[in-house]
Motif scaffolding. Sequence first.
Motif, mmCIF file in Angstrom:
data_model
loop_
_atom_site.group_PDB
_atom_site.id
_atom_site.type_symbol
_atom_site.label_atom_id
_atom_site.label_comp_id
_atom_site.label_asym_id
_atom_site.label_seq_id
_atom_site.Cartn_x
_atom_site.Cartn_y
_atom_site.Cartn_z
ATOM 1 N N LYS A 146 0.841 -1.207 0.000
ATOM 2 C CA LYS A 146 0.000 0.000 0.000
ATOM 3 C C LYS A 146 0.874 1.255 0.000
ATOM 4 N N GLU A 181 2.308 1.823 -3.300
ATOM 5 C CA GLU A 181 1.255 2.266 -4.204
ATOM 6 C C GLU A 181 1.115 3.789 -4.103
ATOM 7 N N LEU A 194 2.555 2.391 -11.977
ATOM 8 C CA LEU A 194 1.867 1.106 -11.880
ATOM 9 C C LEU A 194 0.817 0.912 -12.967
ATOM 10 N N GLY A 195 0.666 1.898 -13.861
ATOM 11 C CA GLY A 195 -0.341 1.745 -14.904
ATOM 12 C C GLY A 195 0.285 1.760 -16.282
ATOM 13 N N TYR A 251 -0.526 -8.551 -5.861
ATOM 14 C CA TYR A 251 -1.983 -8.567 -5.786
ATOM 15 C C TYR A 251 -2.512 -7.233 -5.253
ATOM 16 N N VAL A 252 -1.824 -6.677 -4.266
ATOM 17 C CA VAL A 252 -2.276 -5.403 -3.699
ATOM 18 C C VAL A 252 -1.963 -4.243 -4.637
ATOM 19 N N MET A 253 -0.771 -4.242 -5.216
ATOM 20 C CA MET A 253 -0.357 -3.074 -5.990
ATOM 21 C C MET A 253 -1.047 -2.963 -7.339
ATOM 22 N N THR A 254 -1.174 -4.048 -8.071
ATOM 23 C CA THR A 254 -1.717 -3.927 -9.433
ATOM 24 C C THR A 254 -2.835 -4.912 -9.739
ATOM 25 N N GLY A 255 -3.012 -5.915 -8.921
ATOM 26 C CA GLY A 255 -4.000 -6.946 -9.225
ATOM 27 C C GLY A 255 -3.634 -7.722 -10.487
ATOM 28 N N GLY A 256 -2.398 -7.588 -10.949
ATOM 29 C CA GLY A 256 -1.965 -8.316 -12.144
ATOM 30 C C GLY A 256 -1.941 -7.443 -13.394
ATOM 31 N N GLY A 257 -2.479 -6.229 -13.286
ATOM 32 C CA GLY A 257 -2.592 -5.366 -14.449
ATOM 33 C C GLY A 257 -1.366 -4.509 -14.655
ATOM 34 N N PRO A 258 -1.355 -3.603 -15.586
ATOM 35 C CA PRO A 258 -2.334 -3.420 -16.652
ATOM 36 C C PRO A 258 -2.184 -4.495 -17.732
#
Lengths: 434, 290
Positions: free
Chosen positions: B116, B119, B146-147, B229-236
């Motif tokens: 977090k 992030e 992160l995007g 998992y917390v920072m990006t959820g696997g994305g973008p």
Amino acid sequence: MQLLLIVAFVFIFACTVEKNASETQQAQNDSTIVFKHFKLANARHAFQQAILQFEKQNPGVKVKEEILPSNSNIQHQFYVTSLESGSADFDVFLIDVIWAPEFSLAGWLEDLSALIPEEERIQFFSAPLRADMYQGKLYAVPWYIDAGVLYYRKDLLQKYGFSPPVSFDDLVHQAQTILNGEQNPTLNGFLWQGKQYEGLICTANEVISGFGGKILDENGRVRLTDNAVRSALNWLKDCIYTHRISPRWVLSADEESTRLSFLNGNAVFLRNWPYCWTFFQREESKVRGMVGTAPMPALPGINGKSTLGGWQLAVNRFSQKKELAKRFVRFMASPEVQLQFAIQVGTKPTRKPLYEDPRLIKEQPFIVQLFPILKNTVPRPVTPLYPQISQILQIEFSAILSNIRAVEPALESAQIQIEHVLEIEKLAFDKKSK
Amino acid sequence: MKSKSIIYFLLPALLLTFLVTVFPLLYGFALGMMRKMPVFGISEFIGLDNFIFLLRDPRFQQSLWTTLKFTLISVPLELLLGLGFALLLREKIPGNALLKITLMIPWAIPTVVSAKMWEWIYNPEYGVLNYLLQSVNLLNESVNWLGHPLWTLPAIILADVWKTAPFAALLIYAGLQTIPEELYESAKIDGAGAFCRLFYITLPLIYPIILIVGIFRTMDAFRIFDLIYVMTGGGPANISETMSVYAYKLLFQTLQFGYGSAVSVAMFWIIALLSGVYVYVLHRKFKVLS
């Protein structure tokens, strides 16, 4: 030897006593139901009050609360693992609107069709009821409803002589005009949730419906290659790269980060859930008294649609006390309790007549003001395979928006993947009905 | 008699080990050979079908590749940094104790909390990283760390290195304590410089320790889950989805217990293989030393 006998005797005796004790415990437990729910902000008192009322109305019955974290993924994981093993540890529980078909097909939910008779169902908003039905039966009772809302800066719109945007073009035009006029580098036009997670599907679902499209139609066909869906994703993408009203960081934005940015006065428009409202009205908010709400924009001739959210009361199929549990669900979903929660906690009732209740109008004018938005909600695809569908869409939509894949091939690929997944449902369902 | 009674004493421990490690492992293998989707009431034995599908599953291949990239970059960085820190800690500089404590803080913070934190640091609007880089004119425009497809993985690796390099430092520092001071003294008398001492005394002697740290860190990096998992959820666009994240989504979000277990089992074998290589190298190294 004698000693051994004595020891054995004492042991057996102790066990018998133990057993008797647990039997009396059992008798007491027969009228105790366990209500599992998540930690709803500021709702401690409301829950306790409601439970006390229920216990008073039903002498001898006790309700025990067991509280889960509010993260919906964690709750899903908990319910799946315990229901998969047929656990009867809880009787009544809250489920997210997207879980109902999945849990009911799995056989984890008690059929509640008789609990809310047909003539009473017209009182409820239709979208959550539809989302709680599977194969013609009602498996959960909508408890409170949520919907995507377009927040806008009243002061900025007024300054430039705009009324809240109705169409997608309006929104782009207004945002661009205001951005050009303000010349403020920290100001953004339109914020929404674009991270690869469930929130992205909620945003996209609204825009797709606003363009007159659907992810899944009534006949269960995937409609991702329709023009409307393509236009919707192109529009979202254009907001970032062409119209430049959405900053690139929406690609990693969730509800909270967009809410914070809007709260700090850094955006003209924001797509988010109704919970943000109270934050915007607090003292530390830089936009206090300057925020308005509107339905999401849509193409001319289409009503702006919002993605349906909210929580449902369900009864565990493995529960030993189904009758009591149903009585409790009936009580929690009653107009009085829904009103109580609306006033004290700010949850939005699922019964339409409550929005005309003078107490709600007086105490929570904001909730009443949301009525036109709540009336126009669209559920996300209602199928037990929704989690799979959502995963596929999250990846493909995220790839489109971050410019890794072009819109058409990504949508085609999602279409094929989802059709494949739905094929499994059909097979499984045939198998089950055999 | 003696050896028999030893077995009795060992029995509880063996039983416990069986219950908490061997049984779940075997159960995982069994699940991996089933098509098990509780929602549909499906539970059938399908042999190796899951594993055959796994070889053709583009999402699995992508997650494997992401995991490999993550491991191959983050572990060497951590070892290097850890070694640097450990050498620094050994120097008798003032404030040494304080340094040791500060260095351990990242390791002590729970991963979810530090995820977090990072992030926030990476946030393009109010994140401190963009602010710093812009104030020294290294950046003109905020980067969405992160995007952005290019930056997401490096950003995650940086956060992981920050968190776990102290662990490497701690173990390597412990290793350094075992090197007798006289070795350095005599080397100094012989006129060996600092670099000479590092390459001819320190490194060869703590090489086994570094290898052990390497095993630990490789295994951990291969299983990386919570941070991502917390920072990006696997994305973008699923760029940062590692095998654990994929397995988690299969198991707990889409409830494909069979296939999800197959992915976990595949992870198990890959980690086992890697550890095997390490242990082989370590074993040979120890033989050489002794």
